[in-house]
Design an enzyme around this catalytic site. Structure first.
Site, mmCIF file in Angstrom:
data_model
loop_
_atom_site.group_PDB
_atom_site.id
_atom_site.type_symbol
_atom_site.label_atom_id
_atom_site.label_comp_id
_atom_site.label_asym_id
_atom_site.label_seq_id
_atom_site.Cartn_x
_atom_site.Cartn_y
_atom_site.Cartn_z
ATOM 1 N N HIS B 79 0.847 -1.212 0.000
ATOM 2 C CA HIS B 79 0.000 0.000 0.000
ATOM 3 C C HIS B 79 0.876 1.254 0.000
ATOM 4 C CE1 HIS B 79 -2.681 3.197 1.437
ATOM 5 N NE2 HIS B 79 -1.887 3.347 2.482
ATOM 6 N N ASP B 108 6.671 22.790 -25.514
ATOM 7 C CA ASP B 108 6.631 21.413 -25.005
ATOM 8 C C ASP B 108 7.737 21.280 -23.957
ATOM 9 O OD1 ASP B 108 6.606 18.506 -24.749
ATOM 10 O OD2 ASP B 108 5.495 18.511 -26.637
ATOM 11 N N TRP B 144 7.426 -0.531 4.023
ATOM 12 C CA TRP B 144 7.931 0.200 2.849
ATOM 13 C C TRP B 144 9.328 0.724 3.114
ATOM 14 C CZ3 TRP B 144 9.277 5.391 1.747
ATOM 15 C CH2 TRP B 144 9.145 6.293 2.805
ATOM 16 N N SER B 171 13.018 6.381 -13.616
ATOM 17 C CA SER B 171 11.933 7.186 -14.170
ATOM 18 C C SER B 171 11.895 8.570 -13.520
ATOM 19 C CB SER B 171 10.614 6.454 -13.958
ATOM 20 O OG SER B 171 9.546 7.332 -14.082
ATOM 21 N N SER B 172 12.002 8.590 -12.192
ATOM 22 C CA SER B 172 11.941 9.878 -11.484
ATOM 23 C C SER B 172 13.105 10.778 -11.859
ATOM 24 C CB SER B 172 11.994 9.667 -9.975
ATOM 25 O OG SER B 172 10.833 9.060 -9.529
ATOM 26 N N HIS B 255 13.651 11.402 4.046
ATOM 27 C CA HIS B 255 13.083 12.683 4.450
ATOM 28 C C HIS B 255 12.972 13.652 3.287
ATOM 29 C CE1 HIS B 255 11.235 15.554 6.943
ATOM 30 N NE2 HIS B 255 11.939 16.431 6.252
ATOM 31 N N GLU B 257 12.460 12.830 0.408
ATOM 32 C CA GLU B 257 11.346 12.252 -0.339
ATOM 33 C C GLU B 257 10.001 12.802 0.143
ATOM 34 O OE1 GLU B 257 10.831 10.395 -2.908
ATOM 35 O OE2 GLU B 257 8.733 9.810 -2.585
ATOM 36 N N TYR B 259 9.436 15.635 1.290
ATOM 37 C CA TYR B 259 9.301 16.996 0.763
ATOM 38 C C TYR B 259 9.107 16.994 -0.740
ATOM 39 C CZ TYR B 259 9.471 18.956 5.219
ATOM 40 O OH TYR B 259 9.099 19.270 6.492
ATOM 41 N N SER B 270 -0.411 27.692 -3.873
ATOM 42 C CA SER B 270 0.018 29.075 -4.075
ATOM 43 C C SER B 270 -0.499 29.639 -5.399
ATOM 44 C CB SER B 270 1.550 29.182 -4.045
ATOM 45 O OG SER B 270 2.047 28.702 -2.820
ATOM 46 N N HIS B 304 15.575 12.074 12.410
ATOM 47 C CA HIS B 304 14.393 12.180 13.299
ATOM 48 C C HIS B 304 13.461 10.981 13.119
ATOM 49 C CE1 HIS B 304 12.290 14.884 10.064
ATOM 50 N NE2 HIS B 304 12.015 13.632 9.826
ATOM 51 N N HIS B 305 13.718 10.165 12.117
ATOM 52 C CA HIS B 305 12.943 8.926 11.979
ATOM 53 C C HIS B 305 13.557 7.803 12.804
ATOM 54 C CE1 HIS B 305 10.375 10.387 8.691
ATOM 55 N NE2 HIS B 305 11.433 11.106 8.364
ATOM 56 N N THR B 330 8.095 26.568 7.062
ATOM 57 C CA THR B 330 6.773 26.007 6.809
ATOM 58 C C THR B 330 5.706 26.960 7.337
ATOM 59 O OG1 THR B 330 7.779 23.845 7.140
ATOM 60 C CG2 THR B 330 5.387 23.903 6.985
ATOM 61 N N LYS B 333 5.051 29.857 5.077
ATOM 62 C CA LYS B 333 4.157 29.529 3.955
ATOM 63 C C LYS B 333 2.699 29.628 4.390
ATOM 64 C CE LYS B 333 6.856 27.155 0.776
ATOM 65 N NZ LYS B 333 6.404 27.766 -0.440
ATOM 66 N N ARG B 452 1.988 0.833 15.452
ATOM 67 C CA ARG B 452 1.584 0.735 14.057
ATOM 68 C C ARG B 452 1.959 -0.645 13.518
ATOM 69 N NH1 ARG B 452 6.204 4.382 10.894
ATOM 70 N NH2 ARG B 452 5.080 3.711 9.045
HETATM 71 C C1 HEM Z 1 6.491 20.509 9.864
HETATM 72 C C2 HEM Z 1 7.056 19.607 9.164
HETATM 73 C C3 HEM Z 1 7.291 18.171 9.577
HETATM 74 C C4 HEM Z 1 7.932 17.690 10.669
HETATM 75 C C5 HEM Z 1 8.558 18.507 11.791
HETATM 76 C C6 HEM Z 1 7.896 16.246 10.587
HETATM 77 C C7 HEM Z 1 8.458 15.376 11.508
HETATM 78 C C8 HEM Z 1 8.387 14.010 11.436
HETATM 79 C C9 HEM Z 1 9.011 13.100 12.346
HETATM 80 C C10 HEM Z 1 9.863 13.517 13.531
HETATM 81 C C11 HEM Z 1 8.718 11.841 11.958
HETATM 82 C C12 HEM Z 1 9.182 10.540 12.603
HETATM 83 C C13 HEM Z 1 8.184 10.033 13.538
HETATM 84 C C14 HEM Z 1 8.531 8.699 14.071
HETATM 85 O O1 HEM Z 1 8.662 7.732 13.287
HETATM 86 O O2 HEM Z 1 8.672 8.596 15.294
HETATM 87 C C15 HEM Z 1 7.891 11.937 10.804
HETATM 88 C C16 HEM Z 1 7.382 10.839 10.120
HETATM 89 C C17 HEM Z 1 6.851 10.928 8.860
HETATM 90 N N1 HEM Z 1 6.560 12.081 8.180
HETATM 91 FE FE1 HEM Z 1 6.797 13.966 8.878
HETATM 92 N N2 HEM Z 1 7.236 15.876 9.463
HETATM 93 C C18 HEM Z 1 6.865 17.020 8.818
HETATM 94 C C19 HEM Z 1 6.210 17.082 7.614
HETATM 95 C C20 HEM Z 1 5.969 16.018 6.811
HETATM 96 C C21 HEM Z 1 5.532 16.103 5.442
HETATM 97 C C22 HEM Z 1 5.288 17.407 4.707
HETATM 98 C C23 HEM Z 1 5.410 14.845 4.982
HETATM 99 C C24 HEM Z 1 4.989 14.330 3.637
HETATM 100 C C25 HEM Z 1 4.309 14.950 2.774
HETATM 101 C C26 HEM Z 1 5.755 13.952 6.059
HETATM 102 C C27 HEM Z 1 5.720 12.582 5.952
HETATM 103 C C28 HEM Z 1 6.113 11.732 6.937
HETATM 104 C C29 HEM Z 1 6.083 10.298 6.809
HETATM 105 C C30 HEM Z 1 5.640 9.503 5.575
HETATM 106 C C31 HEM Z 1 6.534 9.786 8.026
HETATM 107 C C32 HEM Z 1 6.606 8.331 8.449
HETATM 108 C C33 HEM Z 1 7.599 7.528 7.748
HETATM 109 C C34 HEM Z 1 7.554 6.115 8.259
HETATM 110 O O3 HEM Z 1 8.076 5.860 9.344
HETATM 111 O O4 HEM Z 1 6.978 5.250 7.564
HETATM 112 N N3 HEM Z 1 6.086 14.698 7.159
HETATM 113 N N4 HEM Z 1 7.698 13.262 10.489
HETATM 114 CU CU LIG Z 2 11.203 13.115 8.084
#
Ligand code: HEM
Ligand SMILES: [Cu+2]
Ligand SMILES: [Cu+2]
Lengths: 289, 540
Positions: B79, B108, B144, B171-172, B255, B257, B259, B270, B304-305, B330, B333, B452
């Site tokens: 998924h 184009d 994933w 591709s990307s 990370h 990614e 963004y 915008s 941070h992950h 952020t 914005k 999770r």
């Molecule tokens: C204010 C901005 C953001 C901050 C400070 C932030 C911070 C974090 C942090 C610290 C985690 C890790 C959490 C953990 O696993 O314990 C996380 C996970 C995640 N964030 Fe954000 N994030 C932000 C914005 C975004 C944005 C814009 C996206 C995507 C469009 C995003 C997508 C994700 C995803 C997909 C995960 C989980 C990844 C995984 O473990 O499978 N985050 N974020």
């Molecule tokens: Cu991140």
């Protein structure tokens, strides 16, 4: 002395949070139905973490009220249908500086207590005892270092039967479904316990919410963490890192007992172990040809 | 070729390829390829959505009712891969293909043949990935994030998923090179960099992020491949390797990614908010600089992950501070969008509804992100449903809402017909209500202690899981309405004929073209009139 006072203070503040949530003490040990929030837990660390959580939560709520408030005001007030005439300006340096600087200050206000708590959590020194935790697919092994007590801890039989696909057993009928084990980890209260955490196969994570942290168990590496539990009780948690098919079925149970009871328990374990250990030692060495 | 081409009539000089196969398989036209990307993305959205519904169905009650745990894990893994690489990223590339040439005044994309190739890799990559569902041993089930040693416990599916990721990466990267080449070389005279629409800016920066990090992901998964099949031990402690090293490399990609999946969304809203506020974008230059700083910071926050892997204190502090810092640009914005609306003259057609929904709900996801950045609190939140709630707020109500806003906003330009506005509004309101029923309770579940990626749970978690599952099915069904609205507009052509401006106050070059836009967008470079730019005259 200092430390005791400190603890009292924290408890008082933690108490406020508890009152706010109107949760009973038992909620600290197991999840409750309809539980909305984190619980303060049963250690000074977990209470610090809880307060930090509440602090950042309320800061976010406050910022949200201001930002969304302004947005909804604009959406109601400045509608074309109400005859609003659009302004033509497109920047305002003062406003832009203000909303860059204020967030920085707010962030500093959050970073400071976070750093303090983190530094305290990182200090595993001066522990009174050490427990080694090893993650396996899909159970935990506990070893009381220097005490010659070690055992495996896996999902309780009742839950294991009920959780099979199509078992026909209602999970509601199993007490502490998926949060109960055959042999819990027993520890003394008011004792600084150091954990060394590793794994045997894949990565797992050891997590008991009431203690306030989780720590990955990584094969080939040893991580450290510590706790000091104030209240006797049974605290339940789960593996928190995906580790294969039965990741959801390797719970953690910690039973915290007053020192004397713990000592008695430990002595009992040693006594029960002794013959078994002897048997291993005295068994004739396998004949190597 | 017509050398005198004006843009508002003479639709017949466009030299569309005649046969179906030539038109859709061999096309090098930015609009046709854009359409292919968008259609592909919509199909993947429904495939990934079906998997999400399997997950929500199993989690409807405690106990295992429908699937074995291994299959459940395959569902969460595939998924996520399908939604990230198959739905969100191709949708943004499709939008870039359609809109960037029109927005910068080009006929184009710069590299049309490569454009064809970058698209056609995708169906093959996903055929590889999805074929694992039918293989003995099943689809990848290690998440994933592909963390070893777990991910390489899989069977042959490991090779399939890795090759699929390689192909998606190629591709990307080709798509990104094309976008950069187009933006840097094909702008009409007078379209200076600091006059470009914000959508073009965000895509320019995103394309550089893609080029920087996709090769990193490719390297990481290649090392997994050799660990699994060729006896290396990059990530195995027993052979002198380090499983945590994989996580560092993965998140150095991962990370940026996230963004990659949100910067184009920032660009889209915008564009939309000024149109429906009838007022120029507030703080255009600040928007561009904020995007650039977010992109820079996204390279220094990856760990941070991984706060619970056992990093030294100094490392944890560094990554906490750096992550918190991202909240500043952020925030700029979000404040600028609100300031754009302030003293405007607003109407709320479907694109604007989705854009407003985006700003509010994405911000909620930003708040939980900020909370997750606080290391001691993250020790509790990490790997719980709180994280699941966070990333679905930023991805579903963030990235996907922005894509839907973009589709409603530009569909009349693409097809020459208006979509059904009443149904569009229904789609917005149903989506917004159900998506919150789906994801908001997951915050509570995480805080109450539900990890999770588990197929079964203690009955204490049952109530919010039921609510979330009901929301999930309702949200899923609502998206069929979206498919219908798009089909209705594109194929049945029932809607009113769209004018070239479409929206009362839409500004920017794309709105000077006829609707539907001519096959080769600008065959002669347009003249740039600063007052016609969405962000107004930025020279003062
Ligand atoms: C204010 C901005 C953001 C901050 C400070 C932030 C911070 C974090 C942090 C610290 C985690 C890790 C959490 C953990 O696993 O314990 C996380 C996970 C995640 N964030 Fe954000 N994030 C932000 C914005 C975004 C944005 C814009 C996206 C995507 C469009 C995003 C997508 C994700 C995803 C997909 C995960 C989980 C990844 C995984 O473990 O499978 N985050 N974020
Ligand atoms: Cu991140
Ligand atoms: Cu696990």
């Amino acid at each position: 002395m200092m430390q005791k006072e400190d603890m009292g203070m924290r408890k008082a503040k933690g108490g406020l949070g508890v009152a706010l949530m109107a949760l009973s003490v038992s909620a600290w040990a197991v999840p409750e139905r309809w539980q909305l929030n984190m619980t303060p837990g049963v250690t000074a660390t977990s209470q610090d973490v809880f307060q930090l959580h509440m602090l950042i939560l309320w800061i976010c709520v406050a910022i949200g009220i201001v930002v969304f408030g302004a947005m909804f005001y604009a959406m109601i007030k400045f509608r074309k249908s109400k005859g609003a005439v659009p302004a033509t300006w497109s920047h305002n340096t003062t406003a832009e500086i203000i909303w860059t600087v204020i967030p920085v200050l707010i962030l500093l206000g959050m970073a400071w207590p976070a750093t303090q708590t983190l530094v305290r959590m990182a200090d595993t020194g001066d522990a009174d005892m050490t427990v080694k935790i090893t993650g396996y697919q899909w159970k935990w092994r506990y070893e009381y270092l220097g005490e010659d007590v070690k055992f495996m801890s896996s999902l309780s039989r009742a839950a294991d039967e009920a959780r099979q696909l199509g078992s026909g057993i209602d999970p509601n009928s199993v007490e502490n479904y998926l949060l109960d084990v055959d042999r819990p980890l027993v520890v003394p209260t008011n004792t600084k316990i150091r954990f060394v955490i590793t794994a045997d196969d894949v990565i797992h994570a050891w997590w008991v919410p009431a203690l306030g942290w989780k720590q990955d168990a990584i094969p080939g590496f040893i991580n450290e963490a510590w706790t000091e539990i104030e209240e006797p009780g049974t605290y339940r948690g789960q593996c928190a890192e995906l580790c294969g098919k039965d990741h959801g079925f390797m719970p953690i149970v910690v039973v915290a007992k007053p020192r004397a009871e713990f000592d008695a328990w430990l002595a009992e374990q040693k006594a029960a172990n002794a013959p078994a250990t002897d048997a291993v030692v005295q068994a004739p060495a396998p004949t190597k040809s | 070729m017509a050398t005198y081409a004006t843009t508002d009539h003479h639709e017949d000089h466009d030299h569309k390829p005649s046969g179906f196969f030539e038109r859709w398989f061999m096309s090098t036209n930015h609009k046709d390829i854009g359409t292919l990307y968008l259609v592909f993305s919509l199909i993947m959205f429904f495939i990934g959505g079906a998997m999400a519904l399997v997950i929500r169905a199993e989690l409807f009650q405690p106990g295992l009712q429908l699937v074995e745990p291994d299959f459940f894990n395959s569902m969460t893994t595939v998924h996520a891969l399908v939604m990230i690489f198959g739905a969100v990223m191709p949708a943004f590339v499709g939008l870039a293909n359609w809109m960037i040439p029109m927005m910068v005044g080009a006929p184009d994309m710069a590299l049309p043949r490569m454009n064809n190739w970058s698209f056609w890799i995708m169906p093959f990559a996903f055929a590889l990935l999805l074929s694992t569902l039918f293989m003995e041993g099943g689809a990848p089930a290690g998440g994933w994030t592909l963390y070893p040693p777990l991910s390489i416990q899989g069977g042959n599916n490991v090779a399939f998923v890795i090759f699929a990721v390689h192909m998606m990466g190629i591709s990307s990267i080709m798509g990104a090179i094309n976008i950069i080449a187009t933006i840097l070389n094909m702008r009409a005279p007078g379209m200076d960099l600091l006059k470009m629409p914000v959508f073009v800016w965000t895509w320019l920066i995103t394309a550089f992020l893609l080029i920087a990090v996709m090769p990193v992901l490719a390297g990481a998964v290649t090392m997994l491949l050799t660990d699994k099949f060729f006896g290396t031990s990059f990530f195995s402690a027993a052979g002198g390797g380090d499983p945590v090293m994989f996580q560092h490399i993965f998140w150095f990609f991962g990370h940026p990614e996230v963004y990659i999946m949100i910067l184009p969304a920032f660009g889209i809203v915008s564009e939309i908010i000024p149109t429906f506020s009838r007022k120029p974008l507030f703080g255009y230059q600040a928007m561009v600089y904020a995007t650039a700083s977010i992109a820079f910071l996204s390279f220094i926050v990856w760990a941070h992950h991984m706060f619970t892997v056992g990093m030294p204190l100094g490392g944890q502090l560094f990554f906490m501070y750096a992550t918190m810092l991202i909240a500043v640009p952020t925030g700029v914005k979000v404040f600028n969008w609100v300031a754009t609306m302030w003293r405007g003259s607003m109407t709320f057609e479907t694109p604007m509804l989705f854009a407003v929904g985006f700003v509010i709900l994405f911000t909620i996801g930003g708040f939980s992100g900020l909370m997750l950045a606080i290391v001691p609190a993250d020790f509790q939140y990490h790997d719980t449903y709180f994280v699941v709630a966070h990333f679905h707020y930023v991805l579903v109500t963030g990235a996907i809402f922005s894509i839907m806003a973009a589709v409603y906003y530009w569909l009349p330009k693409w097809t020459g017909r208006m979509y059904n506005e009443t149904l569009g509004k229904w789609h917005f309101w149903l989506s917004t209500i159900t998506v919150n029923i789906l994801f908001f309770p997951q915050h509570f579940l995480g805080l109450a202690g539900m990890p999770r990626r588990i197929p079964d749970y203690n009955p204490a978690f049952a109530d919010f899981n039921v609510i979330s599952s009901v929301g999930g099915f309702a949200f899923g069904i609502t998206q069929l309405l979206f498919a219908w609205i798009v089909i209705d507009c594109c194929l049945r052509k029932r809607g009113a004929k769209a004018t070239s401006g479409v929206w009362e106050s839409a500004k920017g070059l794309e709105w000077t073209l006829a609707s539907p836009a001519p096959y080769h967008s600008f065959t002669t470079p347009p003249k740039i009139d600063d007052r016609m730019l969405a962000h107004g005259d930025v020279s003062h």
